[in-house]
Design a protein around this motif. Structure first.
Motif, PDB file in Angstrom:
ATOM      1  N   LEU A   1       0.849  -1.192   0.000  1.00  0.00           N
ATOM      2  CA  LEU A   1       0.000   0.000   0.000  1.00  0.00           C
ATOM      3  C   LEU A   1       0.879   1.234   0.000  1.00  0.00           C
ATOM      4  N   ASP A   2       0.671   2.101  -0.980  1.00  0.00           N
ATOM      5  CA  ASP A   2       1.444   3.340  -1.090  1.00  0.00           C
ATOM      6  C   ASP A   2       0.765   4.405  -0.229  1.00  0.00           C
ATOM      7  N   GLN A   3       1.453   4.831   0.812  1.00  0.00           N
ATOM      8  CA  GLN A   3       0.895   5.802   1.753  1.00  0.00           C
ATOM      9  C   GLN A   3       1.251   7.238   1.393  1.00  0.00           C
ATOM     10  N   GLY A   4       2.116   7.410   0.383  1.00  0.00           N
ATOM     11  CA  GLY A   4       2.658   8.745   0.182  1.00  0.00           C
ATOM     12  C   GLY A   4       1.983   9.578  -0.868  1.00  0.00           C
ATOM     13  N   ARG A   5       1.851   9.059  -2.088  1.00  0.00           N
ATOM     14  CA  ARG A   5       1.478   9.927  -3.207  1.00  0.00           C
ATOM     15  C   ARG A   5      -0.018  10.021  -3.445  1.00  0.00           C
ATOM     16  N   LEU A   6      -0.729   8.895  -3.275  1.00  0.00           N
ATOM     17  CA  LEU A   6      -2.130   8.856  -3.676  1.00  0.00           C
ATOM     18  C   LEU A   6      -3.059   9.090  -2.488  1.00  0.00           C
ATOM     19  N   PRO A   7      -4.211   9.731  -2.716  1.00  0.00           N
ATOM     20  CA  PRO A   7      -5.218   9.802  -1.655  1.00  0.00           C
ATOM     21  C   PRO A   7      -5.755   8.411  -1.340  1.00  0.00           C
ATOM     22  N   LEU A   8      -6.375   8.284  -0.183  1.00  0.00           N
ATOM     23  CA  LEU A   8      -6.806   6.968   0.278  1.00  0.00           C
ATOM     24  C   LEU A   8      -7.781   6.284  -0.689  1.00  0.00           C
ATOM     25  N   PRO A   9      -8.814   6.952  -1.212  1.00  0.00           N
ATOM     26  CA  PRO A   9      -9.718   6.241  -2.140  1.00  0.00           C
ATOM     27  C   PRO A   9      -8.984   5.654  -3.353  1.00  0.00           C
ATOM     28  N   ALA A  10      -8.011   6.417  -3.891  1.00  0.00           N
ATOM     29  CA  ALA A  10      -7.274   5.909  -5.041  1.00  0.00           C
ATOM     30  C   ALA A  10      -6.380   4.738  -4.652  1.00  0.00           C
ATOM     31  N   SER A  11      -5.794   4.809  -3.453  1.00  0.00           N
ATOM     32  CA  SER A  11      -4.928   3.722  -3.007  1.00  0.00           C
ATOM     33  C   SER A  11      -5.709   2.447  -2.792  1.00  0.00           C
ATOM     34  N   LEU A  12      -6.966   2.566  -2.343  1.00  0.00           N
ATOM     35  CA  LEU A  12      -7.749   1.380  -2.001  1.00  0.00           C
ATOM     36  C   LEU A  12      -8.673   0.922  -3.129  1.00  0.00           C
ATOM     37  N   SER A  13      -8.692   1.666  -4.220  1.00  0.00           N
ATOM     38  CA  SER A  13      -9.653   1.326  -5.282  1.00  0.00           C
ATOM     39  C   SER A  13      -9.368  -0.027  -5.916  1.00  0.00           C
ATOM     40  N   LEU A  14      -8.077  -0.450  -5.901  1.00  0.00           N
ATOM     41  CA  LEU A  14      -7.718  -1.716  -6.540  1.00  0.00           C
ATOM     42  C   LEU A  14      -7.864  -2.915  -5.613  1.00  0.00           C
ATOM     43  N   VAL A  15      -8.089  -2.654  -4.329  1.00  0.00           N
ATOM     44  CA  VAL A  15      -8.143  -3.776  -3.378  1.00  0.00           C
ATOM     45  C   VAL A  15      -9.311  -4.718  -3.661  1.00  0.00           C
ATOM     46  N   PRO A  16     -10.554  -4.241  -3.850  1.00  0.00           N
ATOM     47  CA  PRO A  16     -11.655  -5.193  -4.099  1.00  0.00           C
ATOM     48  C   PRO A  16     -11.463  -6.037  -5.346  1.00  0.00           C
ATOM     49  N   ARG A  17     -10.700  -5.539  -6.333  1.00  0.00           N
ATOM     50  CA  ARG A  17     -10.537  -6.295  -7.578  1.00  0.00           C
ATOM     51  C   ARG A  17      -9.761  -7.592  -7.352  1.00  0.00           C
ATOM     52  N   ARG A  18      -8.987  -7.662  -6.279  1.00  0.00           N
ATOM     53  CA  ARG A  18      -8.253  -8.899  -6.009  1.00  0.00           C
ATOM     54  C   ARG A  18      -9.201 -10.055  -5.737  1.00  0.00           C
ATOM     55  N   TRP A  19     -10.427  -9.749  -5.317  1.00  0.00           N
ATOM     56  CA  TRP A  19     -11.440 -10.795  -5.136  1.00  0.00           C
ATOM     57  C   TRP A  19     -12.508 -10.712  -6.234  1.00  0.00           C
ATOM     58  N   SER A  20     -12.171 -10.015  -7.305  1.00  0.00           N
ATOM     59  CA  SER A  20     -13.089  -9.858  -8.444  1.00  0.00           C
ATOM     60  C   SER A  20     -14.371  -9.151  -8.035  1.00  0.00           C
ATOM     61  N   LEU A  21     -14.228  -8.158  -7.196  1.00  0.00           N
ATOM     62  CA  LEU A  21     -15.382  -7.376  -6.758  1.00  0.00           C
ATOM     63  C   LEU A  21     -15.417  -6.070  -7.529  1.00  0.00           C
ATOM     64  N   THR A  22     -16.609  -5.665  -7.907  1.00  0.00           N
ATOM     65  CA  THR A  22     -16.786  -4.394  -8.620  1.00  0.00           C
ATOM     66  C   THR A  22     -17.312  -3.337  -7.646  1.00  0.00           C
ATOM     67  N   HIS A  23     -17.398  -2.115  -8.148  1.00  0.00           N
ATOM     68  CA  HIS A  23     -17.906  -0.990  -7.342  1.00  0.00           C
ATOM     69  C   HIS A  23     -17.086  -0.845  -6.049  1.00  0.00           C
ATOM     70  N   SER A  24     -15.837  -0.454  -6.220  1.00  0.00           N
ATOM     71  CA  SER A  24     -14.939  -0.344  -5.065  1.00  0.00           C
ATOM     72  C   SER A  24     -15.423   0.690  -4.053  1.00  0.00           C
ATOM     73  N   GLU A  25     -16.265   1.653  -4.487  1.00  0.00           N
ATOM     74  CA  GLU A  25     -16.740   2.669  -3.541  1.00  0.00           C
ATOM     75  C   GLU A  25     -17.665   2.085  -2.473  1.00  0.00           C
ATOM     76  N   ARG A  26     -18.129   0.869  -2.682  1.00  0.00           N
ATOM     77  CA  ARG A  26     -19.014   0.239  -1.696  1.00  0.00           C
ATOM     78  C   ARG A  26     -18.253  -0.453  -0.574  1.00  0.00           C
ATOM     79  N   TYR A  27     -16.935  -0.403  -0.646  1.00  0.00           N
ATOM     80  CA  TYR A  27     -16.143  -1.129   0.345  1.00  0.00           C
ATOM     81  C   TYR A  27     -15.197  -0.171   1.064  1.00  0.00           C
ATOM     82  N   ALA A  28     -14.775  -0.605   2.235  1.00  0.00           N
ATOM     83  CA  ALA A  28     -13.817   0.172   3.034  1.00  0.00           C
ATOM     84  C   ALA A  28     -12.967  -0.808   3.823  1.00  0.00           C
ATOM     85  N   LEU A  29     -11.867  -0.302   4.341  1.00  0.00           N
ATOM     86  CA  LEU A  29     -10.963  -1.129   5.138  1.00  0.00           C
ATOM     87  C   LEU A  29     -11.128  -0.794   6.612  1.00  0.00           C
ATOM     88  N   GLN A  30     -11.024  -1.824   7.444  1.00  0.00           N
ATOM     89  CA  GLN A  30     -11.048  -1.674   8.896  1.00  0.00           C
ATOM     90  C   GLN A  30      -9.836  -2.382   9.480  1.00  0.00           C
TER      91      GLN A  30
END
Length: 774
Positions: free
Chosen positions: A77-106
């Motif tokens: 996870l790149d903590q420096g350059r990108l805002p959090l939504p952009a950094s996390l937008s690719l995370v759901p795709r690892r499980w083949s999930l669409t609509h990344s805005e519906r998910y968040a990290l805890q």
């Protein structure tokens, strides 16, 4: 390889084959070979196994992400350059999930807080996160469940809502969707007096605790409904403590609603809750009771306390709470301290009021005091005397009573103690008449220079007791040092005065004091009373026994012992020895402080209303590289390191702040703070990304404050300058010095080393070792 002077930044596309069939080689100053050398493009790598790696950027962290019913993923996870939504937008795709805005990290452990821009810096290498529903969708879904026609559906929604309500991000989403109003509707309807109501109250309290919505905005019907839950009998056992806690917050935060609670909740009902053998219910009932007393006017407070005492509250507290078989919780100890302070606070008006020489009632009280001591001498011999002669006789008798002036009103004009000193003298003369007469007559028959002045001593003793018991001072927000003796005796302050004035006479005789020694005697009496009060005797009789055993000779012995522990000889050789021992002993103290931090300490969170019902635990990792911390429940066993969700690397710590410099003290405003809160507050500033953040503490005691500030200073490489360090160092130096000088006992140590004799006039001498002696 050589360190390159300059070069383009490395990109994945900028690669060049180093040799035929070899691995691709990155270009630029960050390129490293398998041996870790930096090489330029023109160099030939001499590694036995050429393989090129990239130095990972500092802002990239390696983490694990979990998802229910799926295989965990390891990502960078790149903590420096990108805002959090952009950094996390690719995370759901690892499980083949669409609509990344519906998910968040805890965070996977602890309270499962949502990760936002504000707390993303807390993500460290090795952190475990979980992919969950976005807080806005989660809030929408759970609030929809609250409107379910099924009781089971509402219960299930509340079970999921309560643990998430402590997260600020989720709480804002719930509040913005009128979540408080929906919970309020469930509480006001009261269709289910069991788990649904308990969960609703708990969720409501957690959401209000964030301070987003003011307690003053609550409606009167809502508060009255919560009052009904306090006054009702047939309901789930977990509901009354939660209702009492909610009303306590209302009372402390809103004077208007506090008056409503005061009028709607009978004191008898709080007494019923206090008599239930349930510690949580007793604690919350006592919390509401002290909140109501603090919000009342002095006159109302006196009436309330008089009524509670008539209903035997004092006796119940003494027998069933103080002497209960179960250990007392810290919160209950604090509320008993507040109750004791409010009881003693009723004495403040008398303490602040000087005697009025024109008051007929007060003049009569002085005459009663005089007649109780000199009834035979004054009244019988004064019969038939003229008015001038009678006034002269009264003035002389007031002098014998120990007043400094012939007109006693002048002595009692001093504030403090004001009329409180007169009250004490009258109480002593009425409740211990024989001891009073003996005191006055015994001293009036002595020589003038050795008589102990009763009135002057009573006035000064009253001032002393007010200082020792903090009469008239505001309640501390964290203190727990109540005295059980005050709940075991009616009129405790006056009874304590009766013991103290007789102690004064006893100590006066032991010291063979004169009028010039008055201040010295009062210092000894102060020490006797303070030492005995510090022992927290459980009854007045036990206090009397202990304080009388602490004679003047015993006080001198204790002073001498303490002085010997603190003092060391001032001989230069000893001072030099002590200086040589200091570095070693300071290292020992540093080691002890770090070990204490590794053991960990339970701290309390102080909210804006000074509630102390939340706990958190903090400790230092065994390798002294991490501070690990997390919330925990009262009464739970100390958590393991693995169970603590939060971590703060020592390397990120910037500075240690104490007292008024701490941000959590500054934010609450200096005007309403008590002194002890400043003395126990400290904070750690640390780097969180590009911002400076703080980890705030309120130490449970002064000793813990010293130990933690010393340990944190040691971790930061700063000197340990606390009072506890000074005392520990002095004790260790004294012990070590005595051990080193054990063989020199009774051998005088000179102030200066003996002089070196002058050299001989010539060196024409030798000794032949080969010649055997006959």
């Amino acid at each position: 390889g050589q360190e390159p002077q300059s070069g383009p930044r490395v990109r994945d596309t900028e690669v060049r084959s180093w040799k035929e069939g070899g691995p691709p080689r990155p270009q630029g100053p960050q390129a490293r070979c398998a041996l870790g050398r930096r090489c330029t493009v023109s160099e030939k790598c001499r590694c036995p196994h050429p393989g090129w790696t990239m130095t990972p950027p500092r802002n990239v962290v390696k983490i694990a992400i979990q998802m229910r019913d799926a295989i965990p993923q390891l990502i960078q996870l790149d903590q420096g350059r990108l805002p959090l939504p952009a950094s996390l937008s690719l995370v759901p795709r690892r499980w083949s999930l669409t609509h990344s805005e519906r998910y968040a990290l805890q965070f996977a452990d602890g309270h499962r807080r949502y990760i936002t821009e504000n707390n993303r810096a807390e993500i460290k290498n090795g952190s475990i996160l979980c992919l969950s529903t976005a807080p806005d969708l989660e809030a929408e879904q759970l609030l929809g469940g609250l409107q379910s026609d099924s009781r089971e559906g509402r219960r299930e929604a509340l079970r999921h809502l309560v643990p998430l309500a402590s997260d600020m991000t989720f709480a804002r989403e719930v509040i913005s969707r009128n979540g408080l109003q929906r919970l309020g509707t469930i509480i006001e309807d009261g269709d289910d007096l069991g788990e649904v109501l308990a969960l609703s109250l708990r969720a409501f309290l957690e959401l209000m605790e964030h301070g987003v919505v003011s307690w003053e905005t609550l409606s009167i019907p809502f508060v009255r409904k919560v009052v009904c839950y306090v006054n009702m009998n047939l309901m789930d056992a977990s509901v009354p403590p939660l209702a009492l806690g909610l009303l306590e917050s209302v009372t402390l935060s809103s004077p208007a609603l506090g008056q409503l609670v005061k009028s709607e909740v009978p004191l008898d009902r709080l007494l019923v809750h206090l008599q239930v053998m349930n510690q949580q219910l007793q604690t919350k009932a006592m919390a509401l009771l002290t909140a109501l007393l603090q919000g009342a006017s002095p006159v109302e407070r006196k009436h309330m306390l008089d009524y509670l005492w008539q209903r035997n509250l004092r006796q119940f507290i003494y027998k069933n709470i103080i002497h209960s078989a179960a250990p007392m919780g810290d919160e209950m100890a604090h509320h008993l301290y507040v109750l004791q302070a409010l009881m003693l606070g009723l004495l403040e008006p008398r303490m602040r009021t000087p005697l009025d020489p024109y008051s007929q009632e007060q003049r009569e009280q002085l005459q009663v005091l005089r007649q109780a001591a000199f009834e035979v001498e004054g009244e019988s011999s004064g019969t038939g005397l003229s008015a001038d002669r009678r006034r002269s006789l009264c003035a002389r008798e007031f002098r014998k009573l120990g007043f400094s002036n012939s007109n006693p009103a002048q002595d009692l004009e001093r504030v403090p103690p004001g009329l409180l000193a007169l009250d004490n003298m009258l109480y002593f003369s009425r409740n211990a008449p024989s001891a009073y007469s003996r005191f006055v007559l015994e001293n009036s028959s002595r020589e003038d220079k050795h008589e102990c002045p009763f009135a002057r001593g009573s006035i000064q003793l009253t001032v002393l007791l007010c200082e020792l018991l903090h009469v008239g001072e505001p309640c501390s927000e964290t203190a727990q040092d109540f005295s059980p003796m005050f709940f075991g005796q009616d009129q405790s302050f006056h009874e304590l005065f009766c013991v103290g004035i007789q102690l004064l006479n006893k100590t006066w005789k032991e010291m063979r004091a004169t009028q010039e020694d008055f201040d010295k005697v009062m210092q000894v009496v102060r020490e006797q009373l303070a030492r005995t009060l510090a022992l927290k005797p459980t009854s007045l009789e036990l206090f009397r026994t202990k304080v009388n055993a602490l004679t003047y000779g015993e006080v001198l012995r204790l002073r001498q012992t303490e002085r010997l522990h603190q003092e060391g000889t001032l001989a230069p050789p000893i001072l030099e020895l002590r200086e040589k021992l200091k570095p070693e002993l300071m290292g020992l103290i540093r080691q002890q402080r770090l070990l204490h931090l590794c053991e960990g300490t339970l701290f309390r969170k102080i909210s804006s209303r000074r509630r102390q019902d939340k706990l958190w635990f903090c400790c230092l990792s065994p390798n002294h590289k991490l501070l690990q911390y997390g919330d925990m429940e009262e009464g739970a066993s100390p958590p393991t390191l693995e169970s603590l969700p939060e971590q703060l690397p020592v390397a990120d710590m910037r500075a240690l702040l104490t007292g008024k410099d701490c941000p959590h003290v500054r934010e609450k405003g200096s005007g309403k703070q008590s002194k002890d809160l400043y003395e126990l507050a400290f904070s750690i500033s640390y780097d969180r990304g590009e911002e400076e953040a703080y980890l705030n503490f309120i130490a449970p005691s002064k000793r813990e404050f010293y130990l933690w500030t010393d340990g944190l200073s040691a971790l930061l490489g700063s000197p340990m300058g606390s009072e506890q360090t000074r005392l520990d160092l002095e004790q260790l130096l004294t012990m070590e010095t005595k051990l080193r000088l054990l063989e020199l006992e009774n051998v005088p140590i000179p102030e200066r080393p003996p002089p070196v004799p002058p050299p001989p006039t010539n060196f024409n001498f030798c000794y032949d070792c080969s010649i055997a002696e006959p």
